[in-house]
Design an enzyme around this catalytic site. Structure first.
Site, PDB file in Angstrom:
ATOM      1  N   VAL A   1       0.836  -1.207   0.000  1.00 29.47           N
ATOM      2  CA  VAL A   1       0.000   0.000   0.000  1.00 29.47           C
ATOM      3  C   VAL A   1       0.870   1.256   0.000  1.00 29.47           C
ATOM      4  O   VAL A   1       0.598   2.215  -0.729  1.00 29.47           O
ATOM      5  CB  VAL A   1      -0.994   0.001   1.183  1.00 29.47           C
ATOM      6  N   CYS A   2       1.934   1.258   0.792  1.00 23.57           N
ATOM      7  CA  CYS A   2       2.822   2.426   0.838  1.00 23.57           C
ATOM      8  C   CYS A   2       3.463   2.676  -0.520  1.00 23.57           C
ATOM      9  O   CYS A   2       3.582   3.825  -0.945  1.00 23.57           O
ATOM     10  CB  CYS A   2       3.901   2.234   1.898  1.00 23.57           C
ATOM     11  N   THR A   3       3.871   1.618  -1.199  1.00 24.00           N
ATOM     12  CA  THR A   3       4.475   1.777  -2.522  1.00 24.00           C
ATOM     13  C   THR A   3       3.470   2.386  -3.493  1.00 24.00           C
ATOM     14  O   THR A   3       3.795   3.341  -4.216  1.00 24.00           O
ATOM     15  CB  THR A   3       5.007   0.423  -3.035  1.00 24.00           C
TER      16      THR A   3
ATOM     17  N   LEU B   1       2.917   6.231  -2.469  1.00 24.95           N
ATOM     18  CA  LEU B   1       3.993   7.158  -2.794  1.00 24.95           C
ATOM     19  C   LEU B   1       4.264   7.230  -4.293  1.00 24.95           C
ATOM     20  O   LEU B   1       4.618   8.295  -4.802  1.00 24.95           O
ATOM     21  CB  LEU B   1       5.249   6.810  -2.002  1.00 24.95           C
TER      22      LEU B   1
END
Length: 162
Positions: free
Chosen positions: A53-55, A58
């Site tokens: 999810v973070c990838t 961002l």
């Protein structure tokens, strides 16, 4: 534990080491809210480098980074990993925003988003040019993230606020 700052309140100050990866290499430095004043700032607290999810989050913000720049706003990513991890993450995914290392989670605690034993809640704070929180989103589960459309609209609202 601190609560997340409400809209209209001063953003908790911090100074963190960070890295920005660009076509000319990596630039390391210290990032502080005091030096960021004068323009809107989008603070993106994310749980971890190279997580699914973070990838996606961002990468999506990097794709639309010019939208924020056109509004005069900067976008900073903040997570508990060190700058070496951030540099590798940014290189692997072409992330163009500064990634700040909150390794002791002091900033996450100051913003009321630290979760003991788990890290931090996925959160976004939009600050005005004076360092005042104008909008925030603190996720409960952190499996989704705010779109660039939403964040750009919040920055535009900051610019309209006298």
């Amino acid at each position: 534990m601190a609560k997340p700052p409400a809209a209209g309140s001063p953003a908790p100050p911090f100074s963190l080491p960070g890295v920005t990866v660009g076509p000319d290499g990596s630039q390391y430095g210290d990032f502080s809210l005091d030096r960021a004043r004068g323009n809107p700032l989008v603070l993106v607290f994310y749980p971890g480098d190279n997580t699914p999810v973070c990838t996606r989050q961002l990468c999506s913000y990097t794709t639309d980074l010019d939208r924020f720049r056109d509004l005069g706003a900067a976008v900073w990513g903040v997570s508990p990993q060190d700058t070496g991890s951030h540099e590798s993450f940014a290189r692997q995914h072409g992330l163009a925003m500064p990634l700040l290392a909150d390794t002791d989670r002091a900033a996450a605690r100051a913003y009321g988003i630290a979760v003991p034993g788990l890290g931090l809640r996925r959160s976004v704070f939009v600050l005005d040019d004076r360092g005042t929180v104008r909008w925030r989103h603190v996720a409960l589960a952190g499996l989704t993230f705010q779109s660039t459309d939403t964040l750009a609209e919040q920055v535009r609202a900051v610019l309209r606020t006298p």
